[in-house]
Design a protein around this motif. Structure first.
Motif, short mmCIF file in Angstrom:
data_model
loop_
_atom_site.label_atom_id
_atom_site.label_comp_id
_atom_site.label_asym_id
_atom_site.label_seq_id
_atom_site.Cartn_x
_atom_site.Cartn_y
_atom_site.Cartn_z
N ASP A 111 50.37 29.08 0.82
CA ASP A 111 49.90 30.45 0.82
C ASP A 111 49.29 30.85 2.16
N GLY A 112 49.86 31.86 2.77
CA GLY A 112 49.41 32.33 4.07
C GLY A 112 48.04 32.98 4.05
N ALA A 113 47.70 33.69 2.97
CA ALA A 113 46.38 34.31 2.89
C ALA A 113 45.29 33.25 2.84
N LEU A 114 45.48 32.22 2.02
CA LEU A 114 44.49 31.14 1.97
C LEU A 114 44.33 30.49 3.33
N ARG A 115 45.44 30.23 4.01
CA ARG A 115 45.37 29.60 5.33
C ARG A 115 44.66 30.50 6.34
N THR A 116 44.92 31.79 6.27
CA THR A 116 44.29 32.73 7.20
C THR A 116 42.78 32.79 6.98
N PHE A 117 42.36 32.94 5.72
CA PHE A 117 40.93 32.99 5.45
C PHE A 117 40.25 31.66 5.73
N LEU A 118 40.96 30.54 5.50
CA LEU A 118 40.40 29.24 5.86
C LEU A 118 40.19 29.17 7.36
N ALA A 119 41.14 29.63 8.14
CA ALA A 119 40.99 29.61 9.60
C ALA A 119 39.76 30.41 10.02
N MET A 120 39.55 31.56 9.41
CA MET A 120 38.37 32.36 9.75
C MET A 120 37.09 31.62 9.39
N ALA A 121 37.05 31.01 8.22
CA ALA A 121 35.86 30.28 7.79
C ALA A 121 35.62 29.06 8.68
N LEU A 122 36.69 28.39 9.07
CA LEU A 122 36.55 27.26 9.99
C LEU A 122 36.00 27.72 11.33
N PHE A 123 36.46 28.85 11.80
CA PHE A 123 35.92 29.41 13.04
C PHE A 123 34.42 29.62 12.89
#
Length: 170
Positions: A111-123
């Motif tokens: 899922d691209g949305a999960l990956r995108t929001f994970l990247a933001m949270a990791l940032f």
């Protein structure tokens, strides 16, 4: 929802939100969630409506109730995981966001949305390398931009280690 009238009330509330009447939808959904505290779908729709209204802090308990329950479709479960993870992030609860979104990816790895929001949270947690890797991999695998497609292989390669360089020989 266990009764036909309950299903109708839920559909009506979701319709209100869809038509831009989120506050009226919220009132109905909160009352429905109070009457059906174990209904995961009602909890999910209630959480979603709180998010739509910008009252994310109130959405958290409903998302958690939805995810703890049973009966959500895979699509709604995915929506609840994205919703809860992104809500944690917007509330500054970054570690909880990372945990939630990683858990979501264990269930929905593509899922691209999960990956995108994970990247933001990791940032937000200072894990910049992993955040960048996730976004570059997502870009390389999903972009339809002709120029990105031209360099898809290189982007995918460098996503693994942005610090990689080739020693110049002069």
């Amino acid at each position: 929802m266990t009764t036909d009238s309950g299903d109708e009330l839920l559909a009506e509330a979701v319709g209100l939100r869809t038509r831009g009447e989120a506050e009226r939808a919220r009132e109905r959904l909160v009352a429905l969630a109070d009457r059906h505290p174990d209904d995961a779908e009602v909890a999910y729709q209630t959480a979603w409506t709180h998010d739509a209204l910008g009252v994310e802090a109130e959405a958290v308990a409903y998302y958690e109730r939805a995810l703890a329950g049973t009966g959500l479709s895979a699509e709604d479960r995915l929506g609840a995981l994205v919703g809860l993870g992104s809500t944690f992030r917007i509330l500054g609860r970054y570690e909880e966001a990372v945990r939630t979104l990683r858990g979501g990816l264990a269930e929905f790895p593509d899922d691209g949305a999960l990956r995108t929001f994970l990247a933001m949270a990791l940032f937000n947690t200072g894990q910049h390398d992993e955040a960048m890797r996730i976004l570059l991999e997502l870009l390389a695998t999903t972009s339809e931009d002709p120029q990105v497609r031209t360099y898809r292989r290189a982007i995918g390669h460098y996503a693994k280690d942005l610090r990689e360089t080739v020693a110049r020989q002069d």
